[in-house]
Design an enzyme around this catalytic site. Structure first.
Site, PDB file in Angstrom:
ATOM      1  N   GLY A 116       0.975  -0.525  -0.075  1.00 21.44           N
ATOM      2  CA  GLY A 116      -0.042  -0.129   0.042  1.00 21.44           C
ATOM      3  C   GLY A 116       1.067   1.073  -0.017  1.00 21.44           C
ATOM      4  N   GLY A 117       0.343   1.980   1.200  1.00 25.13           N
ATOM      5  CA  GLY A 117       1.595   3.360   1.401  1.00 25.13           C
ATOM      6  C   GLY A 117       2.680   3.273   1.567  1.00 25.13           C
ATOM      7  N   GLY A 123      12.882  10.418 -35.477  1.00 27.39           N
ATOM      8  CA  GLY A 123      12.433  10.914 -34.023  1.00 27.39           C
ATOM      9  C   GLY A 123      13.319  10.723 -33.466  1.00 27.39           C
ATOM     10  N   ALA A 124      14.380   9.749 -33.437  1.00 25.91           N
ATOM     11  CA  ALA A 124      15.345   9.376 -32.351  1.00 25.91           C
ATOM     12  C   ALA A 124      16.351  10.130 -32.220  1.00 25.91           C
ATOM     13  CB  ALA A 124      16.408   8.033 -32.732  1.00 25.91           C
TER      14      ALA A 124
HETATM   15  C1  HXC Z   1      -1.599  -3.219  11.044  1.00 23.20           C
HETATM   16  C2  HXC Z   1      -0.788  -4.866  10.702  1.00 23.20           C
HETATM   17  C3  HXC Z   1      -0.370  -5.205   8.927  1.00 23.20           C
HETATM   18  C4  HXC Z   1      -1.315  -3.443   8.661  1.00 23.20           C
HETATM   19  C5  HXC Z   1       0.955  -6.714   9.118  1.00 23.20           C
HETATM   20  N1  HXC Z   1      -0.002  -6.766  10.220  1.00 23.20           N
HETATM   21  N2  HXC Z   1      -0.091  -5.188   8.625  1.00 23.20           N
HETATM   22  N3  HXC Z   1      -0.905  -4.416  11.674  1.00 23.20           N
HETATM   23  N4  HXC Z   1      -2.229  -2.532  10.144  1.00 23.20           N
HETATM   24  N5  HXC Z   1      -1.423  -3.332   8.308  1.00 23.20           N
HETATM   25  C6  HXC Z   1       1.061  -6.361  12.010  1.00 23.20           C
HETATM   26  C7  HXC Z   1       0.406  -7.932  12.277  1.00 23.20           C
HETATM   27  O1  HXC Z   1      -0.704  -8.076  12.250  1.00 23.20           O
HETATM   28  C8  HXC Z   1       1.731  -8.633  12.595  1.00 23.20           C
HETATM   29  O2  HXC Z   1       1.913  -8.116  13.754  1.00 23.20           O
HETATM   30  C9  HXC Z   1       2.903  -8.175  12.171  1.00 23.20           C
HETATM   31  O3  HXC Z   1       2.179  -6.877  11.279  1.00 23.20           O
HETATM   32  C10 HXC Z   1       3.802  -9.022  11.504  1.00 23.20           C
HETATM   33  O4  HXC Z   1       3.204  -9.183   9.759  1.00 23.20           O
HETATM   34  P1  HXC Z   1       3.247 -10.960   8.925  1.00 23.20           P
HETATM   35  O5  HXC Z   1       1.357 -10.512   8.848  1.00 23.20           O
HETATM   36  O6  HXC Z   1       3.270 -11.490  10.744  1.00 23.20           O
HETATM   37  O7  HXC Z   1       4.304 -10.635   8.359  1.00 23.20           O
HETATM   38  P2  HXC Z   1       4.391 -11.308   7.288  1.00 23.20           P
HETATM   39  O8  HXC Z   1       3.825 -12.490   7.091  1.00 23.20           O
HETATM   40  O9  HXC Z   1       5.808 -10.981   7.412  1.00 23.20           O
HETATM   41  O10 HXC Z   1       3.205 -10.296   6.213  1.00 23.20           O
HETATM   42  C11 HXC Z   1       3.722  -9.149   5.727  1.00 23.20           C
HETATM   43  C12 HXC Z   1       2.721  -8.498   4.950  1.00 23.20           C
HETATM   44  C13 HXC Z   1       1.145  -9.207   5.818  1.00 23.20           C
HETATM   45  C14 HXC Z   1       3.046  -9.015   3.350  1.00 23.20           C
HETATM   46  C15 HXC Z   1       2.857  -7.001   4.953  1.00 23.20           C
HETATM   47  O11 HXC Z   1       0.964  -8.245   7.286  1.00 23.20           O
HETATM   48  C16 HXC Z   1       0.376  -8.524   5.075  1.00 23.20           C
HETATM   49  O12 HXC Z   1       0.365  -8.691   4.027  1.00 23.20           O
HETATM   50  N6  HXC Z   1      -0.573  -7.330   5.851  1.00 23.20           N
HETATM   51  C17 HXC Z   1      -1.283  -6.294   5.675  1.00 23.20           C
HETATM   52  C18 HXC Z   1      -1.142  -5.200   4.220  1.00 23.20           C
HETATM   53  C19 HXC Z   1      -1.540  -4.671   4.059  1.00 23.20           C
HETATM   54  O13 HXC Z   1      -2.629  -4.931   2.708  1.00 23.20           O
HETATM   55  N7  HXC Z   1      -1.854  -3.130   4.436  1.00 23.20           N
HETATM   56  C20 HXC Z   1      -2.761  -2.287   3.896  1.00 23.20           C
HETATM   57  C21 HXC Z   1      -2.278  -1.357   2.258  1.00 23.20           C
HETATM   58  S1  HXC Z   1      -3.480   0.042   2.398  1.00 23.20           S
HETATM   59  P3  HXC Z   1       2.023  -9.201  15.004  1.00 23.20           P
HETATM   60  O14 HXC Z   1       1.646  -8.294  16.389  1.00 23.20           O
HETATM   61  O15 HXC Z   1       1.553 -10.952  14.499  1.00 23.20           O
HETATM   62  O16 HXC Z   1       3.819  -9.163  15.176  1.00 23.20           O
HETATM   63  C22 HXC Z   1      -2.556   1.662   2.632  1.00 23.20           C
HETATM   64  C23 HXC Z   1      -3.454   2.975   1.935  1.00 23.20           C
HETATM   65  C24 HXC Z   1      -2.560   3.804   1.356  1.00 23.20           C
HETATM   66  O17 HXC Z   1      -1.656   1.367   2.706  1.00 23.20           O
HETATM   67  C25 HXC Z   1      -2.315   4.333   0.433  1.00 23.20           C
HETATM   68  C26 HXC Z   1      -2.035   4.686  -0.777  1.00 23.20           C
HETATM   69  C27 HXC Z   1      -2.457   5.616  -1.419  1.00 23.20           C
END
Ligand code: HXC
Length: 517
Positions: free
Chosen positions: A172-173, A407-408
């Protein structure tokens, strides 16, 4: 023995707590994945003992979805300033052991603070990114937090260098902010960038893909063109960041640092005189041409695996930083297409914002013909190259090594786009079209009605070639400044750069241009 002041002891305990991030167990998990912690990364990036941390005691202010029960000092990001090769930089390093390094309102506050300080002090800002994106529990506060960062990424673009190191799964961000920065460095098989991860994609489109094939370093280096550099380990990526900064000034009103070179500025390389084959259809290595001209081992290629028909990268020549732009005749004959146009445009603009002179080597048969390219907008993409070279005010030097057709010729730093010094090698062919194509169009009826059409076509093409497929016609009309022996190219470029060092070419006042994105 005097007893320690309890307030000092409390501070030390707090410092130690902050150092523990998300706790020993999560640090062990981070290490087990082959990843360094945020603090270990900072140690490797900066000159020894130069890091000064800011705001280490900030915690999140949320209370939704169990947040209140889990408070960590620093809130998942370490921020501060230090030095790289004795020059100040500001940085932030996301700590994956705290909420997966995700962005909260307070984490955004910390990141924005170092971005603001970097701007105010005119020094680079480096992001060490390892984050799951917006922290889900904080809802719109984390989205707004990203907006604050994106706005600064955009507004500070072209003022201070912004470098992003991708050091984990960046969703995401955490992928969008880097896309707004000058250079993205990834770690092979180790860092990922995607807007939505494999799980979401599976739910929405049914596609099944793993993180590596979705957004690993290979994908972003070779397929999407999003990443600029890749390294095989975190420590190599961090040293690559140090190296990159050595080519760039700290801000847009400084010049890049001068790095004395042991390579003789007057060095001539005789092998260049025979590097272009006599047969115009036989390729040669433009990478080798570049390597033989710039200061030894100074070429740092950017986006080396994407749009390989074009070459862009930073180098030094006579100790001064330059941006190299070229075509690679070994890949699609160096033709210009949509991706190579985007690659060149972005690089030219980066060099221009940071006062890095441009040296362009031209060998291209023109723009790639075809329905696919036309329908995908080759006009719009090719126009970006024209725009970028025309607006660039840094010293610009071009060397036509072989083909500069149509053009190049025009887009690749041609004289009347404002290029300061234009050289051609004797092997240069400067024309609107290749000889056969030109003869077919100009003399269609004459060829068709000839007793032997193919002999007539060859005769007319040979005549055209003799007239136009050499640099002398262009030199006679002032379209190239000089025809030089290839072996003279290094000293000629160094002399030209010296003569252009004080170039003054202010752009007309305007809010900003409207580049055809
Ligand atoms: C809160 C999160 C989180 C999130 C991960 N965690 N993503 N907590 N918000 N977005 C936490 C997990 O709960 C976990 O907590 C710790 O981080 C590690 O995550 P894991 O899943 O255990 O790690 P891993 O297997 O390495 O996977 C990492 C990951 C996956 C690929 C990033 O966690 C994931 O897909 N997360 C969601 C990504 C996502 O969709 N984010 C939102 C994007 S939208 P604990 O307590 O167990 O340690 C966005 C909008 C921005 O960003 C605007 C853009 C224009």
């Amino acid at each position: 023995m005097t007893q320690e002041d309890p307030r000092i002891l409390e501070l030390r305990a707090m410092r130690e707590k902050a150092r523990q991030g998300g706790g020993a167990e999560r640090i062990a998990t981070q290490h087990k994945k082959g990843k360094l912690t945020a603090r270990e990364r900072i140690e490797l990036l900066l000159d020894p003992n130069t890091f000064n941390e800011l705001e280490p005691y900030i915690t999140h202010q949320g209370d939704e979805l169990g947040l209140a029960a889990q408070q960590y000092l620093g809130d998942g990001v370490i921020t501060g300033y230090g030095q790289i090769d004795g020059r100040t930089v500001y940085l932030y390093a996301q700590d994956f052991t705290i909420y997966g390094g995700t962005l909260s309102e307070m984490q955004s506050h910390k990141i924005c603070r170092v971005m603001d300080l970097a701007l105010r002090n005119g020094v680079p800002c480096i992001g060490l990114i390892d984050s799951g994106g917006a922290r889900i529990q904080e809802g719109v506060k984390s989205l707004g937090g990203y907006a604050e960062i994106f706005r600064r990424n955009a507004q500070y673009s072209g003022v201070i260098p912004q470098i992003s190191l991708m050091l984990g799964p960046c969703a995401g961000g955490a992928a969008y902010s880097p896309a707004l920065t000058d250079l993205i460095i990834m770690v092979e098989k180790h860092s990922y960038m995607f807007l939505t991860g494999p799980e979401v994609i599976k739910t929405v489109t049914g596609e099944v893909i793993d993180p590596e094939n979705l957004g690993g370093a290979d994908v972003h280096m070779a397929v999407s063109g999003t990443a600029h550099l890749a390294a095989d380990s975190e420590s190599s990526a961090l040293s690559l960041c140090r190296r990159v900064l050595g080519y760039l000034p700290s801000n847009n009103v400084e010049n890049p640092p001068f790095t004395p070179s042991a390579d003789d500025p007057l060095r001539m390389d005789d092998s260049l005189n025979t590097i272009v084959p006599l047969d115009p259809a036989t390729p040669y290595s433009m990478h080798e041409v570049v390597a033989r001209i710039v200061d030894r081992d100074s070429f740092l290629e950017v986006q080396s695996s994407w749009a390989r028909n074009a070459i862009v990268g930073l180098a030094r020549i006579g100790g001064h930083s330059v941006g190299i732009v070229a075509q690679e005749p070994r890949v699609m004959a160096g033709v210009m297409d949509i991706d190579s146009s985007d690659k060149i445009t972005r690089f030219v603009r980066m060099c221009d914002c940071f006062n890095v002179p441009l040296v362009t080597f031209v060998d291209s048969p023109g723009f790639l013909p075809g329905v696919d390219q036309e329908h995908r907008g080759i006009i719009r993409h090719g126009a970006k190259v024209l725009y970028a070279y025309s607006e660039a005010t840094v010293p610009k030097i071009s060397v036509i090594t072989r083909k500069a057709y149509g053009g190049a010729y025009v887009v690749m730093s041609s004289k009347y786009l404002g290029t300061d010094v234009n050289y051609a090698w004797p092997s240069a062919e400067i024309a609107v079209l290749g000889a056969e194509g030109a003869a077919n169009i100009l003399f269609k009826k004459q060829i068709e009605s000839a007793p032997d059409p193919s002999a007539e076509r060859k005769r007319l093409a040979d005549d055209y070639r003799a007239r136009f497929n050499n640099p002398y016609h262009a030199a006679a009309t002032g379209y190239v400044d000089d025809i030089i022996e290839p072996r003279e190219t290094r000293p000629k470029i160094i002399a030209a750069l010296g003569a252009l060092r004080d170039k003054y070419a202010p752009a007309p006042p305007r809010k900003h241009g409207n580049i055809p994105v």
